[in-house]
Design a protein around this motif. Structure first.
Motif, PDB file in Angstrom:
ATOM      1  N   ILE A  62      -2.089   4.017  -4.649  1.00  0.00           N
ATOM      2  CA  ILE A  62      -1.200   5.041  -4.108  1.00  0.00           C
ATOM      3  C   ILE A  62       0.084   4.354  -3.669  1.00  0.00           C
ATOM      4  CG2 ILE A  62      -0.846   6.705  -2.245  1.00  0.00           C
ATOM      5  CD1 ILE A  62      -3.923   7.048  -2.175  1.00  0.00           C
ATOM      6  N   ARG A  63       1.210   4.839  -4.142  1.00  0.00           N
ATOM      7  CA  ARG A  63       2.504   4.284  -3.742  1.00  0.00           C
ATOM      8  C   ARG A  63       2.801   4.698  -2.302  1.00  0.00           C
ATOM      9  NH1 ARG A  63       7.250   3.007  -6.841  1.00  0.00           N
ATOM     10  NH2 ARG A  63       8.683   1.920  -5.431  1.00  0.00           N
ATOM     11  N   LEU A  64       3.207   3.736  -1.489  1.00  0.00           N
ATOM     12  CA  LEU A  64       3.531   3.996  -0.088  1.00  0.00           C
ATOM     13  C   LEU A  64       5.031   4.141   0.118  1.00  0.00           C
ATOM     14  CD1 LEU A  64       1.157   1.361   1.560  1.00  0.00           C
ATOM     15  CD2 LEU A  64       0.741   3.818   1.309  1.00  0.00           C
ATOM     16  N   VAL A 166      -2.801   6.012   5.221  1.00  0.00           N
ATOM     17  CA  VAL A 166      -2.331   6.107   3.832  1.00  0.00           C
ATOM     18  C   VAL A 166      -1.761   7.499   3.565  1.00  0.00           C
ATOM     19  CG1 VAL A 166      -3.039   6.075   1.403  1.00  0.00           C
ATOM     20  CG2 VAL A 166      -3.887   4.317   2.973  1.00  0.00           C
ATOM     21  N   GLU A 167      -2.441   8.524   4.019  1.00  0.00           N
ATOM     22  CA  GLU A 167      -1.950   9.892   3.819  1.00  0.00           C
ATOM     23  C   GLU A 167      -0.604  10.091   4.505  1.00  0.00           C
ATOM     24  OE1 GLU A 167      -5.061  12.420   5.228  1.00  0.00           O
ATOM     25  OE2 GLU A 167      -6.266  12.218   3.390  1.00  0.00           O
ATOM     26  N   THR A 170       2.088   8.103   2.361  1.00  0.00           N
ATOM     27  CA  THR A 170       2.116   8.242   0.905  1.00  0.00           C
ATOM     28  C   THR A 170       3.515   8.670   0.463  1.00  0.00           C
ATOM     29  OG1 THR A 170      -0.230   8.785   0.683  1.00  0.00           O
ATOM     30  CG2 THR A 170       1.234   9.571  -1.051  1.00  0.00           C
ATOM     31  N   GLN A 174       5.374   9.445  -6.502  1.00  0.00           N
ATOM     32  CA  GLN A 174       4.405   8.389  -6.786  1.00  0.00           C
ATOM     33  C   GLN A 174       4.794   7.524  -7.986  1.00  0.00           C
ATOM     34  OE1 GLN A 174       1.068   7.480  -5.207  1.00  0.00           O
ATOM     35  NE2 GLN A 174       2.665   8.091  -3.759  1.00  0.00           N
TER      36      GLN A 174
END
Length: 357
Positions: A62-64, A166-167, A170, A174
């Motif tokens: 997942i791209r942050l 993470v959510e 995010t 992406q």
């Protein structure tokens, strides 16, 4: 306006095609080289680790958002984790809790007995949450796509807190293109004859703090290995790999606490404490303790120096390990704090077991 939109769409299509092509290459490469680590795989494939991770976005990555300072400040909520910082020849893994993470502009600190970091946020360019067969981590990369710092969950980490973090961070897009710049500044060492060696030596002997050494060599335009070569008599000597191994092995059978520094372009990670379980496997010299692991690739070492610097608290002795390009691989010190003299046992072991080359 319409032309610009069409051009942007075309660029995105080309980027996606490039990513899909790299993804296919990466999948094939992993099948043929299942044990090769991603950093080494990227080099062999002529790409970067960040770009390989990006091929898994939407699946295992997942791209942050680029809010790296905020993310680091909130890692504490995940609890006990493992921080990993490495360069081409040494891996430093330290378990603990990310407390007291603070920033002053682009400079960051985490000063704790377990997680002890110096952070250079100007180097941080991309980040991902990664799930590798159930092993969850946060991974951060520089502008060249090389890993700067990674944080892995342990068996006792709070997975719910990790998921929430993470959510929260995010990235909305992406599949935003990674901007990779692998150009490196060429460091050239000026001839010794052009250096003001006498003034440099006087500056060395007048040092009050080890942190002032970097400024000293910059002032006189020296590389670090050149500075060691031109050091005042008795203040720097090249020693053998076997003597380094002997020093660390001797320390492992004592209760002597040392400091182990390993850096990437964006982070210095420090272990302060004991080293106990030493294991040499192939080209790797390893420390394999419950809370601290070090993996030093011996065939990447070009020189090792025993260095002595004066401070207000007396002399500080270090062992500094370099690669062929003059980059620091790892540094070892006796455990110490400002205002406290160096441990005499560390000084004695380092000097007695050091074999000059």
């Amino acid at each position: 306006m319409g032309k610009i939109v069409v051009e942007n769409i075309n660029i995105k299509i080309k980027d996606m095609e490039k990513t899909l092509d790299l993804k296919s290459q990466w999948e094939s490469f992993k099948l043929e080289n299942p044990k090769l680590r991603i950093r080494d795989a990227a080099k062999q494939m002529g790409t970067t680790e960040a770009e390989l991770i990006a091929t898994s976005v939407g699946e295992t990555a997942i791209r942050l958002q680029d809010q790296f300072k905020e993310i680091l400040k909130e890692i504490e909520g995940i609890g006990y984790v493992m921080g990993l910082t490495r360069n081409d020849h040494c891996v430093h893994e330290r378990k603990g809790i990310y407390k007291k993470v603070t920033f002053d502009g682009a400079m960051g600190l985490a000063v704790n007995p377990d997680i002890d970091l110096r952070l250079f946020m100007g180097q941080w360019k991309s980040g991902f949450a990664v799930d590798e067969n159930g092993r969850k981590s946060l991974q951060f990369f520089g502008k060249d796509g090389v890993a700067l710092h990674k944080i892995y969950l342990t068996d006792t980490s709070d997975e719910a807190a990790y998921t929430a973090l993470v959510e929260k961070y995010t990235a909305e897009d992406q599949h935003r293109t990674l901007e990779i710049n692998t150009e490196k500044a060429i460091v050239t060492e000026k001839p010794d004859a052009e250096a003001d060696v006498d003034a440099f030596k006087a500056g060395w002997l007048a040092l009050k703090d080890t942190h002032d050494f970097h400024g000293l060599i910059r002032k006189y335009g020296l590389t670090r290995t050149q500075a060691l070569r031109l050091a005042p008599e008795g203040h720097a000597a090249q020693i053998s790999l076997e003597s380094l191994k002997a020093i660390l092995t001797k320390i492992s059978v004592t209760d002597l606490e040392i400091m182990v520094f390993v850096s990437s372009a964006g982070c210095i990670q420090i272990h302060t404490g004991l080293i106990k379980k030493i294991l040499e496997t192939g080209p790797w010299f390893n420390v394999l303790d419950p809370e601290f692991n070090m993996h030093l690739r011996m065939d990447g070492i070009a020189s090792i120096w025993l260095v002595k610097k004066p401070t207000d608290d007396g002399y500080v002795t270090s062992i500094e390990v370099f690669d062929a390009e003059g980059n620091i691989i790892v540094q070892f010190f006796g455990k110490r704090k400002p205002g406290i003299p160096e441990n005499e046992d560390w000084r004695m072991i380092a000097n007695e077991l050091a074999v000059l080359v």
